[in-house]
Scaffold this active site. Structure first.
Site, PDB file in Angstrom:
ATOM      1  N   ILE A 292       0.826  -1.210   0.000  1.00 56.29           N
ATOM      2  CA  ILE A 292       0.000   0.000   0.000  1.00 56.29           C
ATOM      3  C   ILE A 292       0.861   1.260   0.000  1.00 56.29           C
ATOM      4  O   ILE A 292       0.542   2.250  -0.665  1.00 56.29           O
ATOM      5  CB  ILE A 292      -0.946  -0.009   1.217  1.00 56.29           C
ATOM      6  N   TYR A 293       1.966   1.255   0.755  1.00 57.88           N
ATOM      7  CA  TYR A 293       2.849   2.416   0.835  1.00 57.88           C
ATOM      8  C   TYR A 293       3.221   2.950  -0.547  1.00 57.88           C
ATOM      9  O   TYR A 293       3.509   2.186  -1.470  1.00 57.88           O
ATOM     10  CB  TYR A 293       4.144   2.051   1.550  1.00 57.88           C
ATOM     11  N   GLU A 294       3.261   4.279  -0.652  1.00 57.87           N
ATOM     12  CA  GLU A 294       3.708   4.974  -1.864  1.00 57.87           C
ATOM     13  C   GLU A 294       2.927   4.565  -3.109  1.00 57.87           C
ATOM     14  O   GLU A 294       3.453   4.578  -4.214  1.00 57.87           O
ATOM     15  CB  GLU A 294       5.219   4.742  -2.096  1.00 57.87           C
ATOM     16  N   GLY A 295       1.673   4.226  -2.917  1.00 59.57           N
ATOM     17  CA  GLY A 295       0.824   3.838  -4.035  1.00 59.57           C
ATOM     18  C   GLY A 295       0.608   2.345  -4.074  1.00 59.57           C
ATOM     19  O   GLY A 295       1.563   1.558  -4.051  1.00 59.57           O
TER      20      GLY A 295
ATOM     21  N   GLN B 288       0.696   1.518  -9.062  1.00 59.61           N
ATOM     22  CA  GLN B 288       1.978   1.255  -9.735  1.00 59.61           C
ATOM     23  C   GLN B 288       1.742   0.700 -11.136  1.00 59.61           C
ATOM     24  O   GLN B 288       2.446   1.067 -12.095  1.00 59.61           O
ATOM     25  CB  GLN B 288       2.814   0.263  -8.915  1.00 59.61           C
TER      26      GLN B 288
END
Length: 596
Positions: free
Chosen positions: A436-439, A444
């Protein structure tokens, strides 16, 4: 409970034989560095990780965090470990020497990062966010802000954060409502709330420098109207000393599935007179400035998948060698479970996946070094193109794979894996957030297809496939690697065919293309992993032609590559079928069919 050991043998193999040391040695600032120096630093990193960070990993997970009137206390031993961490310089390996960094290459900091995260993911997240803040400030801030804030961020005396997400916006950053009001002195007053802010409040450092996305009153709607602001926890006086407390508070910390020792904070800005902030970069162009931070953060998050897979694999391997259960199907004698065929399959899967991911991470880091330091502008552009293409692939593929491998780690332990006392459940719990982090994986995949394949017209993908075909030629030249070469050649063709297909689909129906973009991304990731294994096998065979003390290690490299190509690589054919045929069945499925 197992003790973490840095994967130094594999890292040494990659640094010595897979990275282009000749080109790296010619880069500005790296002329005097050698593999021996890299290995010495990695050895010390391994000692720090094993002796300092690993012992407080499980205890930190159990103890968790405390919050009292907005002040967060980290678990026992964490604050002291942080002081040792920054004193040893592990926080600023590849940062700019102008502000106190060591100026070493990304390949080294990437490898060190894996080692530290493998020992204690929660702990390392503080320095990871700080590095991201440093990169954004370095890229976009005024010289005044750089001089005032970067030295103590680089030294580790202060921490840094990134503040994007809001309760009503989530991943839709353009919908954020945090406001910034310009003041007569050129500063701004920030009003709003941010959620999911990693290390938004903690006791590691005296000051925390928040990078906050907010909207000016006259800003355009959507992402084009977002600005970036530097908002310190404590204001900083002209002489660099700390002044009064800013109007920013941690109002709560989240109770999470994993990373229990990493504070995930709800931050309130400007509940009283307004938090004082300073514009970073140009007005209404904050997302571009923040994206510098986010892009490298995606590489770091992908490394979480590598680190937790390695940690889970080590625990599973140790347990499988020690646990005697059942009998051998041929001799009927009691055996350790590593002798059972399916346990062996699970361990091989974990080993093959982590070696592919690690090798790819360092290939990306090498390209990043070249894109920053190479004297030839065309080479820099070429290498940056590879970085841009591979980062969304690596981030999503590595973190999704970690969910599978850490689950296998639990399964190797059987019922004991489900018991917290064995420690292996923590690796799965800590891995879940990484997808989940950074998209999310879907974000992605949309980036990969929409920007990196279609918008780029496949130019960087063609370069990547060209590199794969060079490796294919090496494997085809070897009589010992014909089975690997055959599988790899077929995989490259599948990648080329499906890349053309999804690009055409995108032009006809963006929604349909995006509906199967995640299967496509995973296909790319698996094929790129095969490429890394093919390179490893070719180099290992070459080295085996000469007498070597590493015969077992090198032979294992070839056999692990063989397993990857025969077993894991076969997944691409199912993914390819999905890419070819599933788009319309997903997009045409009506909302009412999901049920009431």
């Amino acid at each position: 409970m197992n003790s973490y050991k840095a994967p130094l043998n594999d890292l040494s193999f990659i640094f010595n034989h897979l990275l282009d040391q000749e080109q790296l040695a010619q880069l500005s600032g790296l002329e005097d560095l050698s593999v021996d120096l890299y290995e010495s630093i990695l050895d010390e990193a391994g000692k720090f990780a094993t002796n300092i960070l690993d012992p407080i990993n499980a205890s930190g997970d159990r103890e968790g965090l405390k919050i009292n009137q907005g002040e967060v206390t980290t678990p026992k031993g964490f604050k002291e470990a942080y002081q040792q961490f920054v004193q040893a310089g592990w926080n600023n390996i590849s940062l700019d020497p102008e502000f106190g960094g060591q100026g070493l290459p990304y390949i080294l900091s990437t490898a060190v990062n894996e080692i530290m995260m493998g020992a204690n993911k929660s702990f390392v997240m503080c320095s990871g966010l700080t590095i991201g803040a440093i990169e954004a400030i370095s890229h976009a801030a005024s010289d005044e802000l750089k001089q005032k804030y970067l030295p103590k961020l680089v030294s580790g005396e202060w921490g840094g954060t990134m503040n994007l997400t809001e309760p009503g916006a989530g991943s839709d950053v353009g919908a954020l409502k945090t406001k910034a009001i310009e003041q007569a002195d050129g500063s701004y007053r920030i009003h709003g709330q941010k959620i999911f802010i990693t290390f938004g409040e903690h006791d590691f450092t005296d000051n925390i420098i928040h990078l906050v996305l907010a909207r000016l009153p006259d800003a355009p709607e959507g992402v084009r109207g977002i600005s970036l602001f530097l908002v310190p926890k404590f204001l900083v006086n002209e002489d660099g000393s700390l002044g009064e407390r800013n109007d920013v508070r941690c109002v709560s910390i989240e109770h999470k599935l994993g990373i229990h020792a990493s504070p995930t904070c709800v931050m309130a800005y400007g509940d009283d007179e307004g938090a004082i902030g300073y514009l970073v970069g140009e007005k209404n162009k904050g997302l571009a400035a923040m994206f510098v931070m986010m892009n490298m953060a995606r590489l770091t998050v992908g490394m979480e998948g590598v680190a937790l897979t390695e940690r889970s694999y080590q625990a599973a391997l140790d347990y499988a060698r020690e646990r005697v259960q059942g009998v051998d199907v041929e001799t009927a004698k009691p055996v350790a479970i590593i002798e059972h065929a399916d346990v062996r399959r699970m361990l091989l899967t974990m080993k093959a996946q982590v070696e592919a991911m690690r090798s790819l991470s360092l290939f990306i880091a090498q390209a990043q070094d070249m894109s920053f330091r190479h004297a030839d502008m065309n080479v820099r552009k070429h290498q940056q193109g590879l970085v841009d293409l591979l980062i969304p692939v690596f981030k999503a593929w590595a973190t999704e794979t970690a969910l599978k491998t850490t689950t296998l780690g639990i399964q190797v332990h059987g019922g004991l894996g489900f018991i917290e006392e064995t420690g292996v459940a923590q690796y799965l719990r800590d891995a879940v957030i990484s997808v989940i982090y950074e998209g999310t994986t879907g974000i992605q995949a949309a980036d990969l297809v929409g920007r990196k394949i279609v918008k780029d017209q496949g130019k960087n993908l063609a370069v990547l496939i060209g590199l794969m075909k060079e490796t294919l030629a090496e494997t085809q030249a070897s009589a010992q690697l014909t089975d690997i070469a055959k599988e790899f050649a077929a995989a490259i063709q599948v990648l080329e065919d499906n890349s053309q297909l999804i690009a055409a689909q995108f032009m006809q129906s963006t929604k349909q293309a995006l509906s199967i973009s995640v299967p496509y991304l995973m296909l790319v990731g698996i094929v790129v992993g095969a490429w890394q294994h093919a390179k490893s096998a070719s180099k290992a065979e070459e080295l085996l032609a000469s007498p070597s003390e590493n015969t077992a290690f090198l032979t294992a490299k070839i056999e692990t590559a063989r397993f990857y190509h025969r077993v894991i690589l076969s997944e691409i054919y199912g993914l390819a079928h999905t890419v070819r045929s599933a788009g319309d069945v997903i997009t045409e499925f009506k909302d009412s069919y999901f049920g009431e």
